[in-house]
Design a protein around this motif. Structure first.
Motif, PDB file in Angstrom:
ATOM      1  N   VAL A 186      47.174  38.806  43.758  1.00  0.00           N
ATOM      2  CA  VAL A 186      46.249  39.922  43.932  1.00  0.00           C
ATOM      3  C   VAL A 186      44.784  39.574  43.665  1.00  0.00           C
ATOM      4  CG1 VAL A 186      48.012  41.655  43.433  1.00  0.00           C
ATOM      5  CG2 VAL A 186      46.666  40.695  41.547  1.00  0.00           C
ATOM      6  N   ALA A 187      44.538  38.502  42.878  1.00  0.00           N
ATOM      7  CA  ALA A 187      43.145  38.188  42.537  1.00  0.00           C
ATOM      8  C   ALA A 187      43.033  36.785  41.958  1.00  0.00           C
ATOM      9  CB  ALA A 187      42.601  39.204  41.527  1.00  0.00           C
ATOM     10  N   THR A 188      41.855  36.211  42.105  1.00  0.00           N
ATOM     11  CA  THR A 188      41.498  34.969  41.420  1.00  0.00           C
ATOM     12  C   THR A 188      40.178  35.204  40.707  1.00  0.00           C
ATOM     13  OG1 THR A 188      42.584  33.568  43.088  1.00  0.00           O
ATOM     14  CG2 THR A 188      40.921  32.527  41.679  1.00  0.00           C
ATOM     15  N   VAL A 189      40.171  34.960  39.399  1.00  0.00           N
ATOM     16  CA  VAL A 189      38.951  35.140  38.604  1.00  0.00           C
ATOM     17  C   VAL A 189      38.636  33.829  37.888  1.00  0.00           C
ATOM     18  CG1 VAL A 189      39.299  37.619  38.289  1.00  0.00           C
ATOM     19  CG2 VAL A 189      40.247  36.011  36.617  1.00  0.00           C
ATOM     20  N   TYR A 190      37.407  33.749  37.356  1.00  0.00           N
ATOM     21  CA  TYR A 190      36.938  32.482  36.787  1.00  0.00           C
ATOM     22  C   TYR A 190      36.423  32.656  35.361  1.00  0.00           C
ATOM     23  CZ  TYR A 190      37.183  31.344  41.723  1.00  0.00           C
ATOM     24  OH  TYR A 190      37.635  31.173  43.007  1.00  0.00           O
ATOM     25  N   GLY A 191      36.984  31.857  34.458  1.00  0.00           N
ATOM     26  CA  GLY A 191      36.575  31.917  33.057  1.00  0.00           C
ATOM     27  C   GLY A 191      35.650  30.795  32.648  1.00  0.00           C
ATOM     28  N   ASP A 192      35.320  29.895  33.609  1.00  0.00           N
ATOM     29  CA  ASP A 192      34.376  28.783  33.366  1.00  0.00           C
ATOM     30  C   ASP A 192      34.793  27.882  32.205  1.00  0.00           C
ATOM     31  OD1 ASP A 192      32.818  29.560  35.495  1.00  0.00           O
ATOM     32  OD2 ASP A 192      31.462  30.765  34.284  1.00  0.00           O
ATOM     33  N   ASP A 193      36.090  27.806  31.938  1.00  0.00           N
ATOM     34  CA  ASP A 193      36.608  26.998  30.829  1.00  0.00           C
ATOM     35  C   ASP A 193      35.944  27.360  29.500  1.00  0.00           C
ATOM     36  OD1 ASP A 193      38.786  25.612  31.634  1.00  0.00           O
ATOM     37  OD2 ASP A 193      37.712  23.797  32.230  1.00  0.00           O
ATOM     38  N   LEU A 194      35.601  28.623  29.370  1.00  0.00           N
ATOM     39  CA  LEU A 194      35.073  29.176  28.117  1.00  0.00           C
ATOM     40  C   LEU A 194      36.107  30.165  27.594  1.00  0.00           C
ATOM     41  CD1 LEU A 194      31.388  29.873  29.230  1.00  0.00           C
ATOM     42  CD2 LEU A 194      32.193  27.965  27.829  1.00  0.00           C
ATOM     43  N   ALA A 195      36.503  30.003  26.332  1.00  0.00           N
ATOM     44  CA  ALA A 195      37.580  30.830  25.779  1.00  0.00           C
ATOM     45  C   ALA A 195      37.245  32.321  25.825  1.00  0.00           C
ATOM     46  CB  ALA A 195      37.882  30.395  24.354  1.00  0.00           C
TER      47      ALA A 195
END
Length: 329
Positions: A186-195
């Motif tokens: 349903v979706a792809t989101v990005y956490g930028d490898d930041l916790a």
């Protein structure tokens, strides 16, 4: 007595000069990671240090930016060029943005390879994949599907939007999505490898998709943050977190049930192999299609037409084995 003292002084000076000369001959190999403070890369550094000790004449420079940006890595690379290192082995934050800096390094005689997350072909001599991208792509969606016999909504929490490896694995995952009945991404989101950002992005997924059944995080930072967010939201048993992670960081979440299973290769072996390949290139080996480059105890890696090689299949960790491997990495 004076003659004896003179001879002793001469011998001491000679020994010091020889020691300095030996030290000066050490090959400097820089292991450039996406960002400092990430467990996966710290484990890779252990492998690099192991290789250096085995080789005997290598100094490892473990470095990277404080956040997962191309700009930060470019600054690091320019500094390494000024230091006149012998080789740079980089896990890239951006496939294209690093190319000019890395081409500059190669123009100065520095051997450049990428590993884990690659750069475009013109910016490196070869790329070392931890596994083949199709195998990884299939594995991460299979891990979700194995616990969803009736199918369901699945979301992806990736690293940065420009991370070469993440984007490739997700693309490969979507190619085989149809093989898994009822799985709906349903979706792809990005956490930028930041916790903290990965945690917030997971919270957003939970709120936006009330029927969410699984979160796939093909990033060691993201999978831990997602598992914690699911735990804090009281969603254990409703949302399964899977993807790629470290046993030492995921053992508790497997025990709690936030994650049924996950996969990863051995980052220690990856750092070790990247160092050994860089050393082989410094010694005169040529990176070209069909070439086999030395990886010490890991054997050799054969390069394809794009000067890329792969190590091994991802290994699955679950409640039966995660505690054992958590003691290692």
């Amino acid at each position: 007595m004076k003659i004896l003292k003179s001879l002793m002084v001469t011998a001491a000076v000679a020994a010091a000069l020889m020691a300095n000369a030996a030290h000066a001959e050490n090959k400097k190999i820089a292991l450039v990671v996406k960002a400092l403070g990430i467990g996966f890369f710290e484990a890779a550094n252990k492998g690099a240090q192991e290789a250096a000790k085995e080789l005997g004449d290598v100094e490892i420079i473990y470095t990277g930016p404080t956040s997962t940006t191309a700009e930060g890595q470019i600054e690091v690379i320019n500094s390494l060029i000024a230091q006149k290192v012998d080789a740079i082995a980089v896990s890239a934050n951006d496939t294209d943005a690093l190319v000019p800096a890395l081409k500059k390094a190669m123009d100065r005689g520095i051997k450049v390879i990428s590993w884990d997350s690659g750069v475009a072909k013109e910016g490196r001599l070869m790329h070392l994949n931890p596994s083949s991208s199709p195998l990884i792509g299939n594995m991460i969606i299979k891990l979700a599907a194995d616990n969803l016999p009736e199918g369901g909504d699945v979301a992806v929490l990736s690293a940065s939007a420009t991370a070469t490896n993440q984007n490739t694995w997700i693309a490969e995952m979507k190619k085989v999505q149809g093989n898994y009945k009822g799985i709906n991404v349903v979706a792809t989101v990005y956490g930028d490898d930041l916790a903290d950002k990965s945690y917030r992005e997971t919270q957003g997924l939970i709120q936006s998709y009330p029927n969410l059944k699984a979160i796939i995080a093909p990033t060691s930072v993201g999978i831990v943050a997602a598992a914690q967010a699911v735990t804090d939201a009281g969603k254990i048993g409703q949302i399964n977190v899977t993807g790629l992670g470290l046993p030492s960081e995921m053992a508790g979440h497997v025990k709690s049930g936030a994650s049924k299973s996950f996969a990863i290769w051995n980052p220690i072996d990856l750092g070790y192999s990247a160092t050994m390949i860089a050393y082989d290139l410094i010694g005169g080996a040529e990176a070209k299609p069909g070439a086999e480059l030395k990886m010490g105890r890991m054997g050799t890696v054969k390069l394809d037409d794009n000067n890329e090689g792969a190590m091994a299949d991802p290994f699955v960790y679950d409640a039966k084995n995660v505690e054992e491997f958590a003691k290692i990495f």
